[in-house]
Design a protein around this motif. Structure first.
Motif, PDB file in Angstrom:
ATOM      1  N   ALA A 179     -38.318  61.165   7.768  1.00 19.85           N
ATOM      2  CA  ALA A 179     -37.364  61.748   6.819  1.00 19.85           C
ATOM      3  C   ALA A 179     -36.356  62.638   7.540  1.00 19.85           C
ATOM      4  CB  ALA A 179     -38.107  62.530   5.751  1.00 19.85           C
ATOM      5  N   ALA A 180     -36.823  63.399   8.521  1.00 15.86           N
ATOM      6  CA  ALA A 180     -35.912  64.271   9.274  1.00 15.86           C
ATOM      7  C   ALA A 180     -34.895  63.460  10.069  1.00 15.86           C
ATOM      8  CB  ALA A 180     -36.719  65.169  10.203  1.00 15.86           C
ATOM      9  N   ILE A 181     -35.320  62.359  10.648  1.00 14.92           N
ATOM     10  CA  ILE A 181     -34.396  61.507  11.393  1.00 14.92           C
ATOM     11  C   ILE A 181     -33.369  60.893  10.445  1.00 14.92           C
ATOM     12  CG2 ILE A 181     -34.226  59.356  12.713  1.00 14.92           C
ATOM     13  CD1 ILE A 181     -36.911  60.120  13.993  1.00 14.92           C
ATOM     14  N   LEU A 182     -33.806  60.425   9.288  1.00 13.63           N
ATOM     15  CA  LEU A 182     -32.883  59.855   8.304  1.00 13.63           C
ATOM     16  C   LEU A 182     -31.863  60.892   7.847  1.00 13.63           C
ATOM     17  CD1 LEU A 182     -31.947  57.600   6.402  1.00 13.63           C
ATOM     18  CD2 LEU A 182     -33.664  58.398   4.773  1.00 13.63           C
ATOM     19  N   VAL A 183     -32.319  62.081   7.520  1.00 19.99           N
ATOM     20  CA  VAL A 183     -31.407  63.147   7.083  1.00 19.99           C
ATOM     21  C   VAL A 183     -30.464  63.537   8.221  1.00 19.99           C
ATOM     22  CG1 VAL A 183     -31.309  65.563   6.344  1.00 19.99           C
ATOM     23  CG2 VAL A 183     -32.910  63.994   5.265  1.00 19.99           C
ATOM     24  N   GLY A 184     -30.970  63.546   9.450  1.00 18.81           N
ATOM     25  CA  GLY A 184     -30.117  63.867  10.598  1.00 18.81           C
ATOM     26  C   GLY A 184     -29.010  62.848  10.799  1.00 18.81           C
ATOM     27  N   ILE A 185     -29.338  61.585  10.673  1.00 21.77           N
ATOM     28  CA  ILE A 185     -28.332  60.536  10.830  1.00 21.77           C
ATOM     29  C   ILE A 185     -27.273  60.646   9.737  1.00 21.77           C
ATOM     30  CG2 ILE A 185     -27.957  58.040  10.668  1.00 21.77           C
ATOM     31  CD1 ILE A 185     -30.688  57.707  12.081  1.00 21.77           C
ATOM     32  N   VAL A 186     -27.706  60.896   8.508  1.00 18.10           N
ATOM     33  CA  VAL A 186     -26.755  61.045   7.404  1.00 18.10           C
ATOM     34  C   VAL A 186     -25.900  62.295   7.608  1.00 18.10           C
ATOM     35  CG1 VAL A 186     -26.562  61.457   4.921  1.00 18.10           C
ATOM     36  CG2 VAL A 186     -28.120  59.715   5.784  1.00 18.10           C
ATOM     37  N   ALA A 187     -26.492  63.370   8.104  1.00 16.24           N
ATOM     38  CA  ALA A 187     -25.734  64.600   8.349  1.00 16.24           C
ATOM     39  C   ALA A 187     -24.669  64.388   9.420  1.00 16.24           C
ATOM     40  CB  ALA A 187     -26.680  65.724   8.760  1.00 16.24           C
TER      41      ALA A 187
ATOM     42  N   LEU B  87     -18.686  64.296   0.030  1.00 17.26           N
ATOM     43  CA  LEU B  87     -19.919  64.964  -0.373  1.00 17.26           C
ATOM     44  C   LEU B  87     -20.479  64.458  -1.700  1.00 17.26           C
ATOM     45  CD1 LEU B  87     -19.088  68.632   0.643  1.00 17.26           C
ATOM     46  CD2 LEU B  87     -20.507  66.967   1.857  1.00 17.26           C
ATOM     47  N   MET B  88     -19.621  64.036  -2.606  1.00 18.32           N
ATOM     48  CA  MET B  88     -20.108  63.618  -3.921  1.00 18.32           C
ATOM     49  C   MET B  88     -20.384  62.122  -4.028  1.00 18.32           C
ATOM     50  SD  MET B  88     -17.984  66.140  -6.504  1.00 18.32           S
ATOM     51  CE  MET B  88     -17.083  64.786  -7.113  1.00 18.32           C
ATOM     52  N   MET B  89     -19.766  61.300  -3.186  1.00 20.46           N
ATOM     53  CA  MET B  89     -19.928  59.854  -3.323  1.00 20.46           C
ATOM     54  C   MET B  89     -20.534  59.199  -2.088  1.00 20.46           C
ATOM     55  SD  MET B  89     -16.384  58.973  -5.277  1.00 20.46           S
ATOM     56  CE  MET B  89     -16.790  57.275  -5.567  1.00 20.46           C
ATOM     57  N   VAL B  90     -20.027  59.526  -0.926  1.00 19.54           N
ATOM     58  CA  VAL B  90     -20.424  58.816   0.287  1.00 19.54           C
ATOM     59  C   VAL B  90     -21.800  59.268   0.777  1.00 19.54           C
ATOM     60  CG1 VAL B  90     -19.778  58.319   2.662  1.00 19.54           C
ATOM     61  CG2 VAL B  90     -18.017  58.473   0.913  1.00 19.54           C
ATOM     62  N   THR B  91     -22.023  60.573   0.852  1.00 23.08           N
ATOM     63  CA  THR B  91     -23.306  61.074   1.358  1.00 23.08           C
ATOM     64  C   THR B  91     -24.490  60.629   0.505  1.00 23.08           C
ATOM     65  OG1 THR B  91     -22.193  62.953   2.378  1.00 23.08           O
ATOM     66  CG2 THR B  91     -24.555  63.152   2.033  1.00 23.08           C
ATOM     67  N   PRO B  92     -24.430  60.750  -0.832  1.00 19.12           N
ATOM     68  CA  PRO B  92     -25.569  60.237  -1.616  1.00 19.12           C
ATOM     69  C   PRO B  92     -25.799  58.738  -1.444  1.00 19.12           C
ATOM     70  CG  PRO B  92     -24.233  61.687  -2.964  1.00 19.12           C
ATOM     71  CD  PRO B  92     -23.474  61.462  -1.692  1.00 19.12           C
ATOM     72  N   SER B  93     -24.709  57.986  -1.324  1.00 21.62           N
ATOM     73  CA  SER B  93     -24.895  56.542  -1.148  1.00 21.62           C
ATOM     74  C   SER B  93     -25.483  56.230   0.223  1.00 21.62           C
ATOM     75  CB  SER B  93     -23.580  55.793  -1.353  1.00 21.62           C
ATOM     76  OG  SER B  93     -22.652  56.137  -0.352  1.00 21.62           O
ATOM     77  N   MET B  94     -25.126  57.014   1.245  1.00 23.20           N
ATOM     78  CA  MET B  94     -25.743  56.825   2.560  1.00 23.20           C
ATOM     79  C   MET B  94     -27.236  57.122   2.495  1.00 23.20           C
ATOM     80  SD  MET B  94     -23.218  58.038   5.633  1.00 23.20           S
ATOM     81  CE  MET B  94     -22.861  59.684   5.079  1.00 23.20           C
ATOM     82  N   LEU B  95     -27.618  58.178   1.782  1.00 21.74           N
ATOM     83  CA  LEU B  95     -29.037  58.508   1.663  1.00 21.74           C
ATOM     84  C   LEU B  95     -29.810  57.425   0.913  1.00 21.74           C
ATOM     85  CD1 LEU B  95     -28.946  62.326   0.923  1.00 21.74           C
ATOM     86  CD2 LEU B  95     -29.997  61.208   2.880  1.00 21.74           C
ATOM     87  N   VAL B  96     -29.250  56.930  -0.172  1.00 23.33           N
ATOM     88  CA  VAL B  96     -29.930  55.884  -0.951  1.00 23.33           C
ATOM     89  C   VAL B  96     -30.049  54.604  -0.132  1.00 23.33           C
ATOM     90  CG1 VAL B  96     -29.717  54.390  -2.974  1.00 23.33           C
ATOM     91  CG2 VAL B  96     -29.316  56.842  -3.193  1.00 23.33           C
ATOM     92  N   PHE B  97     -28.951  54.190   0.511  1.00 26.84           N
ATOM     93  CA  PHE B  97     -28.998  52.983   1.327  1.00 26.84           C
ATOM     94  C   PHE B  97     -29.976  53.145   2.486  1.00 26.84           C
ATOM     95  CE2 PHE B  97     -27.490  50.369   4.887  1.00 26.84           C
ATOM     96  CZ  PHE B  97     -27.611  49.119   4.305  1.00 26.84           C
ATOM     97  N   GLY B  98     -29.973  54.313   3.115  1.00 27.54           N
ATOM     98  CA  GLY B  98     -30.908  54.561   4.209  1.00 27.54           C
ATOM     99  C   GLY B  98     -32.349  54.508   3.756  1.00 27.54           C
ATOM    100  N   ALA B  99     -32.637  55.064   2.592  1.00 25.69           N
ATOM    101  CA  ALA B  99     -34.002  55.045   2.076  1.00 25.69           C
ATOM    102  C   ALA B  99     -34.447  53.623   1.734  1.00 25.69           C
ATOM    103  CB  ALA B  99     -34.103  55.944   0.848  1.00 25.69           C
ATOM    104  N   ILE B 100     -33.560  52.850   1.123  1.00 23.32           N
ATOM    105  CA  ILE B 100     -33.892  51.459   0.795  1.00 23.32           C
ATOM    106  C   ILE B 100     -34.113  50.651   2.073  1.00 23.32           C
ATOM    107  CG2 ILE B 100     -32.972  49.319  -0.185  1.00 23.32           C
ATOM    108  CD1 ILE B 100     -31.600  51.085  -2.312  1.00 23.32           C
ATOM    109  N   THR B 101     -33.236  50.822   3.039  1.00 24.84           N
ATOM    110  CA  THR B 101     -33.363  50.110   4.302  1.00 24.84           C
ATOM    111  C   THR B 101     -34.636  50.509   5.038  1.00 24.84           C
ATOM    112  OG1 THR B 101     -30.960  50.051   4.446  1.00 24.84           O
ATOM    113  CG2 THR B 101     -32.171  49.589   6.467  1.00 24.84           C
ATOM    114  N   LEU B 102     -34.960  51.788   5.006  1.00 20.62           N
ATOM    115  CA  LEU B 102     -36.188  52.268   5.630  1.00 20.62           C
ATOM    116  C   LEU B 102     -37.410  51.650   4.971  1.00 20.62           C
ATOM    117  CD1 LEU B 102     -37.602  54.202   7.619  1.00 20.62           C
ATOM    118  CD2 LEU B 102     -37.531  55.912   5.801  1.00 20.62           C
TER     119      LEU B 102
END
Length: 63
Positions: free
Chosen positions: A9-17, A35-50
């Motif tokens: 989770a820390a690595i995923l959050v770091g990559i998104v940050a 901050l309102m559109m791109v970052t949440p979509s990166m987190l969701v896509f990263g979680a699904i991909t993970l």
């Protein structure tokens, strides 16, 4: 390095940050858009991909 849930989770959050900081730093889009559109979509896509990657790894490990 052992990949458990907190480390992963820390690595995923770091990559998104890093991606968010790069987009804000480049000035390509408005900060509010990033901050309102791109970052949440990166987190969701990263979680699904993970999740897909972990399941595929489990599948490959049993074969």
């Amino acid at each position: 390095m052992e990949f458990n849930l907190p480390v992963t989770a820390a690595i995923l959050v770091g990559i998104v940050a890093v991606g968010t900081a790069a987009l804000i730093g480049m000035g390509f889009m408005a900060t509010s858009t990033v901050l309102m559109m791109v970052t949440p979509s990166m987190l969701v896509f990263g979680a699904i991909t993970l999740a897909v990657g972990v399941k595929h790894g489990e599948y490959r490990a049993t074969r």
